[in-house]
Design a protein around this motif. Structure first.
Motif, mmCIF file in Angstrom:
data_model
loop_
_atom_site.group_PDB
_atom_site.id
_atom_site.type_symbol
_atom_site.label_atom_id
_atom_site.label_comp_id
_atom_site.label_asym_id
_atom_site.label_seq_id
_atom_site.Cartn_x
_atom_site.Cartn_y
_atom_site.Cartn_z
ATOM 1 N N ARG A 16 3.541 -10.069 4.795
ATOM 2 C CA ARG A 16 4.323 -9.139 5.606
ATOM 3 C C ARG A 16 3.917 -7.701 5.303
ATOM 4 O O ARG A 16 3.391 -7.392 4.237
ATOM 5 C CB ARG A 16 5.828 -9.290 5.315
ATOM 6 N N ASN A 17 4.166 -6.830 6.261
ATOM 7 C CA ASN A 17 4.044 -5.392 6.076
ATOM 8 C C ASN A 17 2.645 -4.990 5.614
ATOM 9 O O ASN A 17 1.651 -5.584 5.999
ATOM 10 C CB ASN A 17 5.119 -4.876 5.116
ATOM 11 N N GLY A 18 2.566 -3.949 4.800
ATOM 12 C CA GLY A 18 1.285 -3.421 4.339
ATOM 13 C C GLY A 18 0.794 -2.303 5.223
ATOM 14 O O GLY A 18 0.606 -2.490 6.424
ATOM 15 N N VAL A 19 0.601 -1.116 4.644
ATOM 16 C CA VAL A 19 0.144 0.057 5.391
ATOM 17 C C VAL A 19 -1.103 0.620 4.734
ATOM 18 O O VAL A 19 -1.256 0.580 3.509
ATOM 19 C CB VAL A 19 1.233 1.142 5.484
ATOM 20 N N ALA A 20 -1.996 1.153 5.565
ATOM 21 C CA ALA A 20 -3.271 1.656 5.055
ATOM 22 C C ALA A 20 -3.693 2.878 5.849
ATOM 23 O O ALA A 20 -3.202 3.122 6.962
ATOM 24 C CB ALA A 20 -4.351 0.575 5.151
ATOM 25 N N ILE A 21 -4.615 3.625 5.266
ATOM 26 C CA ILE A 21 -5.258 4.741 5.958
ATOM 27 C C ILE A 21 -6.751 4.658 5.669
ATOM 28 O O ILE A 21 -7.173 4.516 4.509
ATOM 29 C CB ILE A 21 -4.690 6.099 5.518
#
Length: 310
Positions: free
Chosen positions: A63-68
């Motif tokens: 689930r989820n997880g954010v990156a740039i």
């Protein structure tokens, strides 16, 4: 500078559906990603090509997880837990590194480990870029009608949790914006906010007034974020008073074919950066069978030199 935000609904699934081709063809300088849905060790090798990765995977499996993604290594990385996977294109390590601590607003610690927020200071421009995945939420208890909901009634628990997040995040966002200004930087918040702000942001808005993501109190919260002195909705400024451009369509039925969508993915920029937007839009695929995700990328070209930001 071309900057994109994209809820990819799982990096492994997105890779199979053509994410790498999109990345090569669109050539963004910065990409904010949401719903990576993968532990660091499961990220497909080379999927991000020549980009530097900053990633908060969170602790909820799948689930989820954010990156740039950035062309150059960021000058600084910040998360709510104080750690992140930070690696260059030629690295394969999967261990998180410790970052400078961030003071969290009251009420935000409940959500800190869920992989919902990451921000970086760009190395080549005075901009802080953030990627946010806001909770979907649910209906308040008085709107829950058994037999008319896809999910089992929960007495308003998911709604209450989202409202707690909104309350805490508004305080955190003000802090981030002011901290960026103190460092001489503009702030760009991007991501899946799971709220359609106005009636132009939902195709069937009359029927959606009692749907999560378009509740009056959610929209009022969104109102409170925006002003000519704080944050500007870049795409809506580019397309005032028109339907869309939508960024999410259900996988079910003919929603995509009929463009029955929602605009829930945003670029919210401080005023000087917002004024530099030269072009903005949504990368809606030409047909349902070519969709990379249930979301489409939202891409803005910023003319930083015109705004004196280079």
């Amino acid at each position: 500078m071309r900057i994109a935000t994209f809820n990819i609904n799982g990096i492994r699934a997105a890779q199979r559906r053509g994410f790498e081709q999109w990345l090569r063809e669109r050539e963004p300088d910065v990409v904010a990603l949401q719903e990576m849905r993968a532990p660091a060790a499961a990220i497909p090798p080379d999927v991000f090509g020549p980009y530097h990765l900053s990633y908060d995977e969170g602790v909820i499996p799948g689930r989820n997880g954010v990156a740039i993604l950035t062309r150059r290594a960021p000058a600084a990385v910040r998360t709510w837990t104080g750690s992140a996977l930070v690696r260059s294109p030629d690295e394969i390590h999967t261990h998180a590194v410790q970052l400078d601590p961030v003071t969290l607003a009251r009420g935000l610690r409940e959500f800190a480990t869920e992989g919902r927020y990451i921000e970086v200071d760009l190395a080549d421009s005075p901009i802080t870029v953030a990627s946010l995945y806001l909770p979907k939420g649910g209906l308040p208890a008085h709107l829950q009608k058994p037999g008319r909901m896809r999910e089992a009634p929960d007495g308003g628990a998911r709604y209450d949790r989202k409202m707690r997040f909104l309350d805490a995040f508004a305080r955190q966002l003000t802090r981030s914006r002011r901290d960026a200004r103190a460092r001489g930087r503009e702030l760009l918040l991007m991501g899946d906010l799971n709220i359609a702000h106005t009636r132009f942001d939902v195709r069937n808005w009359r029927r959606s007034n009692q749907a999560e993501g378009f509740l009056p109190e959610e929209r009022a919260w969104f109102d409170s974020l925006l002003s000519p002195r704080t944050l500007v909705d870049v795409v809506r400024t580019t397309y005032p008073d028109v339907d869309g451009p939508y960024s999410w369509w259900s996988w079910l039925g003919q929603s995509f074919a009929n463009d029955t969508g929602w605009r829930i993915d945003y670029h919210l920029a401080t005023p000087a950066l917002a004024r530099s937007a030269a072009a903005a839009g949504t990368d809606r695929e030409p047909s349902a069978d070519r969709r990379i995700s249930d979301h489409a990328a939202v891409v803005v070209d910023y003319d930083l030199s015109a705004a004196g930001l280079v």
